[in-house]
Design an enzyme around this catalytic site. Structure first.
Site, PDB file in Angstrom:
ATOM      1  CG  HIS A  70      -5.423 -10.676  38.564  1.00  0.00           C
ATOM      2  ND1 HIS A  70      -4.720 -10.797  37.379  1.00  0.00           N
ATOM      3  CD2 HIS A  70      -5.537  -9.339  38.790  1.00  0.00           C
ATOM      4  CE1 HIS A  70      -4.427  -9.599  36.914  1.00  0.00           C
ATOM      5  NE2 HIS A  70      -4.898  -8.699  37.751  1.00  0.00           N
ATOM      6  CE1 TYR A 105      -8.910  -4.962  61.369  1.00  0.00           C
ATOM      7  CE2 TYR A 105      -9.937  -5.508  59.260  1.00  0.00           C
ATOM      8  CZ  TYR A 105      -8.996  -4.801  59.991  1.00  0.00           C
ATOM      9  OH  TYR A 105      -8.127  -3.942  59.350  1.00  0.00           O
ATOM     10  CD  GLU A 165     -12.505 -13.511  53.479  1.00  0.00           C
ATOM     11  OE1 GLU A 165     -13.584 -13.457  54.094  1.00  0.00           O
ATOM     12  OE2 GLU A 165     -12.075 -12.591  52.758  1.00  0.00           O
ATOM     13  CG  ASP A 219      -8.249 -15.348  37.673  1.00  0.00           C
ATOM     14  OD1 ASP A 219      -7.853 -14.262  38.127  1.00  0.00           O
ATOM     15  OD2 ASP A 219      -7.768 -15.843  36.631  1.00  0.00           O
ATOM     16  CG  HIS A 257      -5.790 -18.197  32.412  1.00  0.00           C
ATOM     17  ND1 HIS A 257      -6.517 -17.116  31.967  1.00  0.00           N
ATOM     18  CD2 HIS A 257      -5.549 -17.959  33.724  1.00  0.00           C
ATOM     19  CE1 HIS A 257      -6.696 -16.266  32.950  1.00  0.00           C
ATOM     20  NE2 HIS A 257      -6.119 -16.755  34.041  1.00  0.00           N
ATOM     21  CG  ASP A 300      -2.657 -15.684  34.981  1.00  0.00           C
ATOM     22  OD1 ASP A 300      -2.733 -16.898  34.737  1.00  0.00           O
ATOM     23  OD2 ASP A 300      -3.626 -14.996  35.353  1.00  0.00           O
TER      24      ASP A 300
END
Length: 280
Positions: A78, A123, A86, A80, A251, A198
């Site tokens: 998910h 890429y 990235e 979060d 959470h 989670d």
């Protein structure tokens, strides 16, 4: 255990005490407490557990760069929990020129790369005549298998930090058990501190952990409504008192101030931006 204040920047080393530092404690859509991502710190070693969309921003709020993190563990896909990954990957590749480590199984490595990271990371350049791969960004640490009863259990070690890694039943809400749930994991740290990640309400998991290991504290996800894909506050209130008194809730939604978990037998709400030192 003592709760110690944050000072200036996140300290990723210490004198050897086992510590948790929560970058955030909020739900996926929290606007007040970032998202539930945490750092495990012990001696010269650390592990960032999850790197959500707001994680790099939260790091900057603690006067610390995400590039300081040397080891990652991702519990599931998910946003979060992986939305900032990235940025961490690209920062390592093009700014620090270092590959951080990631504790990840071969099966989840394929899912994480093909279904999430490859679109933004593949890429940018060629590597050995092909587009970029997971291993161009991260050094994989593959957990070792321990047992398959009552559910698969794996182990990994980062310096002095010992992890037990197990499957949880997070999504979809129609899945009857962890077996037919999408990949998600929780961890037990040094056989002492439980972070299920989670998960929907799963008393079988808690019973297994508490009967098999000397669990001192639990940091458990919590939602303030029933249904959906997290354990609800109402469900967690049905747990035995000896478990609730060791349980910090995380959470949680931005309406958390309407609840007083200590009055219901819990240890309280998890705080972000402090050190939980389990050896003081």
């Amino acid at each position: 255990m003592k709760i110690l204040k944050f000072n200036d920047s996140i300290q990723l080393t210490n004198d050897g005490d086992l510590c948790f530092f929560f970058i955030g404690t909020g739900s996926a859509f929290s606007k007040k407490n970032y998202q539930t991502n945490l750092i495990i710190i012990k001696g010269n070693d650390h592990i960032l557990v999850d790197c959500g969309t707001l994680c790099p921003l939260a790091f900057s709020g603690y006067n610390t760069g995400i590039e300081k993190i040397k080891t990652f563990l991702i519990t599931h896909s998910h946003a979060d929990h992986i939305g900032g990954l990235e940025e961490a990957a690209l920062t390592g590749r093009y700014l620090t020129r270092q590959r951080p480590r990631m504790i990840i199984s071969n099966s989840y490595k394929k899912i994480l790369w093909k279904q999430s990271l490859s679109g933004g990371c593949s890429y940018g350049e060629y590597s050995d005549g092909a587009y970029m791969k997971f291993d161009d960004y991260f050094e994989q640490i593959n957990p070792d298998f321990l047992t398959d009863t009552p559910r698969p259990l794996y182990t990994a070690r980062i310096g002095t930090i010992d992890l037990k890694i197990f499957r949880t039943k997070h999504i979809p809400d129609s899945a009857g058990s962890w077996r037919n749930s999408f990949y998600s994991i929780g961890i037990l740290v040094d056989n002492r501190i439980l972070f299920p990640g989670d998960t929907r309400f799963d008393k079988d998991l808690l019973d297994w952990m508490f009967t098999s290991y000397p669990v001192e504290y639990v940091f458990h996800d919590c939602q303030f409504f029933e249904g959906g894909v997290h354990a609800s506050y109402k469900e967690l209130k049905t747990l035995p008192a000896d478990i609730r008194k060791k349980m910090y809730l995380c959470h949680y939604g931005d309406n958390y101030a309407s609840y007083t978990p200590e009055q219901d037998g819990f240890a309280g709400f998890t705080q972000r931006g402090v050190y939980y030192d389990f050896d003081l």
